[in-house]
Design a protein around this motif. Structure first.
Motif, PDB file in Angstrom:
ATOM      1  N   UNK A 166      12.715  10.938   3.766  1.00  0.00           N
ATOM      2  CA  UNK A 166      12.682   9.550   4.233  1.00  0.00           C
ATOM      3  C   UNK A 166      12.079   8.675   3.127  1.00  0.00           C
ATOM      4  N   UNK A 167      12.744   7.584   2.806  1.00  0.00           N
ATOM      5  CA  UNK A 167      12.170   6.629   1.857  1.00  0.00           C
ATOM      6  C   UNK A 167      11.218   5.728   2.613  1.00  0.00           C
ATOM      7  N   UNK A 168       9.967   5.708   2.198  1.00  0.00           N
ATOM      8  CA  UNK A 168       8.965   4.983   2.976  1.00  0.00           C
ATOM      9  C   UNK A 168       8.441   3.758   2.230  1.00  0.00           C
ATOM     10  N   UNK A 169       7.972   2.794   3.015  1.00  0.00           N
ATOM     11  CA  UNK A 169       7.225   1.663   2.477  1.00  0.00           C
ATOM     12  C   UNK A 169       5.835   1.750   3.094  1.00  0.00           C
ATOM     13  N   UNK A 170       4.838   1.956   2.260  1.00  0.00           N
ATOM     14  CA  UNK A 170       3.454   2.079   2.746  1.00  0.00           C
ATOM     15  C   UNK A 170       2.661   0.921   2.140  1.00  0.00           C
ATOM     16  N   UNK A 171       2.486  -0.134   2.922  1.00  0.00           N
ATOM     17  CA  UNK A 171       1.915  -1.352   2.338  1.00  0.00           C
ATOM     18  C   UNK A 171       0.387  -1.432   2.300  1.00  0.00           C
ATOM     19  N   UNK A 172      -0.355  -0.713   3.182  1.00  0.00           N
ATOM     20  CA  UNK A 172      -1.809  -0.914   3.151  1.00  0.00           C
ATOM     21  C   UNK A 172      -2.463  -0.744   1.768  1.00  0.00           C
ATOM     22  N   UNK A 173      -2.066   0.261   0.958  1.00  0.00           N
ATOM     23  CA  UNK A 173      -2.685   0.323  -0.372  1.00  0.00           C
ATOM     24  C   UNK A 173      -2.337  -0.886  -1.238  1.00  0.00           C
ATOM     25  N   UNK A 174      -1.126  -1.434  -1.045  1.00  0.00           N
ATOM     26  CA  UNK A 174      -0.745  -2.624  -1.821  1.00  0.00           C
ATOM     27  C   UNK A 174      -1.561  -3.838  -1.379  1.00  0.00           C
ATOM     28  N   UNK A 175      -1.825  -3.918  -0.072  1.00  0.00           N
ATOM     29  CA  UNK A 175      -2.622  -5.025   0.462  1.00  0.00           C
ATOM     30  C   UNK A 175      -4.045  -4.945  -0.096  1.00  0.00           C
ATOM     31  N   UNK A 176      -4.609  -3.737  -0.080  1.00  0.00           N
ATOM     32  CA  UNK A 176      -5.966  -3.554  -0.610  1.00  0.00           C
ATOM     33  C   UNK A 176      -5.996  -3.926  -2.090  1.00  0.00           C
ATOM     34  N   UNK A 177      -4.959  -3.525  -2.827  1.00  0.00           N
ATOM     35  CA  UNK A 177      -4.900  -3.832  -4.260  1.00  0.00           C
ATOM     36  C   UNK A 177      -4.847  -5.340  -4.488  1.00  0.00           C
ATOM     37  N   UNK A 178      -4.127  -6.058  -3.618  1.00  0.00           N
ATOM     38  CA  UNK A 178      -4.030  -7.512  -3.756  1.00  0.00           C
ATOM     39  C   UNK A 178      -5.407  -8.151  -3.560  1.00  0.00           C
TER      40      UNK A 178
END
Lengths: 145, 148
Positions: free
Chosen positions: B125-137
């Motif tokens: 499954x190709x996933x989008x996991x945004x919480x680490x990106x949000x934390x990075x922002x």
């Protein structure tokens, strides 16, 4: 890099993650959450800040977190309304210099900016990741009918 | 940056979105605006009430794990299936059904838990996991404040 006094509202996945990292980097961190159990996500090894249990939309709770000394306040609860309310009180009542709010609803971002608040929108960030995947698949042709 | 395909190209694509969350609604609004045919499926009909009035999309209420519901909602005609509900497990299950049962060409799932995202990726499954990106922002901005 100067050491900041940071108040984080909401000790969920994001709030606790930021608290642990910022504390490890030498910033002074206070975390506010209504549920005491949430503080379990703070790392006993890296988090050396303070915990305040209570409702951050009450000014008394913000005062307990010594908000008047804060360089930065971050609202990271799961509710946009709570995040907005607390961020506004921090900015307008206590004059906190930097206020950052997590906002799920992208259509509210402009309003936050007009009010002098900085925002991070998980919906837009996840959205960009999805758009990139879709566009790349279309441009790549191949499997697309 | 990935360039956005032209409107003519996008107009030939059907996107099937499960979960009318703020993310699902955002994806539906923009992709429909760019010309894609959009179909939105959610278990709760009331979820569609927060969509913009002008949105040109088919909204269907039903269970995203019910094969008949998926078929009637037109999943077989979709090149893209985007699973965007609030539940990681539901998104993973919906994605597997889209891939294995309906052979959807492109399936992308929102998985918020980074550990789960890694294991679902192993299932194909190709996933989008945004919480680490949000934390990075957040961290990027905080670092710039600390340097001021």
């Amino acid at each position: 890099m100067k050491s900041l006094y940071v108040v984080i509202v909401g000790c969920g996945r994001l709030g606790s993650h930021l608290a642990n990292l910022l504390s490890r980097e030498g910033h002074r961190v206070v975390v506010i959450d209504q549920a005491g159990a949430s503080f379990g996500k703070l790392s006993s090894e890296t988090f050396s800040g303070f915990r305040v249990q209570g409702d951050a939309s009450e000014p008394a709770i913000l005062r307990k977190a010594k908000i008047d000394q804060a360089d930065l306040l971050i609202t990271a609860t799961h509710a946009d309304n709570v995040n907005l309310m607390v961020a506004l009180v921090a900015k307008r009542v206590f004059g906190v210099q930097h206020v950052m709010a997590r906002v799920y609803d992208p259509s509210r971002e402009q309003m936050y900016h007009d009010l002098g608040l900085e925002t991070v929108c998980p919906t837009l960030i996840a959205g960009e990741a999805f758009f990139k995947l879709v566009y790349r698949a279309i441009e790549g042709g191949g499997a697309v009918k | 940056m990935v360039p956005r395909p032209s409107r003519q190209v996008l107009a030939t694509h059907t996107v099937f979105i499960t979960g009318c969350t703020s993310l699902g609604a955002h994806l539906a609004t923009r992709l429909a605006g760019e010309g894609c045919a959009v179909r939105l499926l959610d278990r709760v009909a009331a979820s569609f009430s927060n969509l913009p009035d002008r949105l040109q999309a088919a909204c269907i209420d039903g269970d995203p794990l019910d094969l008949d519901v998926l078929r009637c909602a037109g999943i077989e005609k979709a090149e893209f299936v985007l699973a965007t509900s609030h539940e990681d497990d539901l998104n993973a299950a919906t994605s597997l059904v889209a891939l294995r049962v309906f052979g959807a060409p492109h399936v992308f799932a929102r998985i918020d838990d980074p550990d789960r995202a890694a294991s679902y990726e192993q299932l194909g499954i190709t996933t989008v996991c945004s919480p680490p990106m949000v934390a990075a922002a957040f961290l990027q901005r905080i670092e710039s404040i600390a340097r001021e």
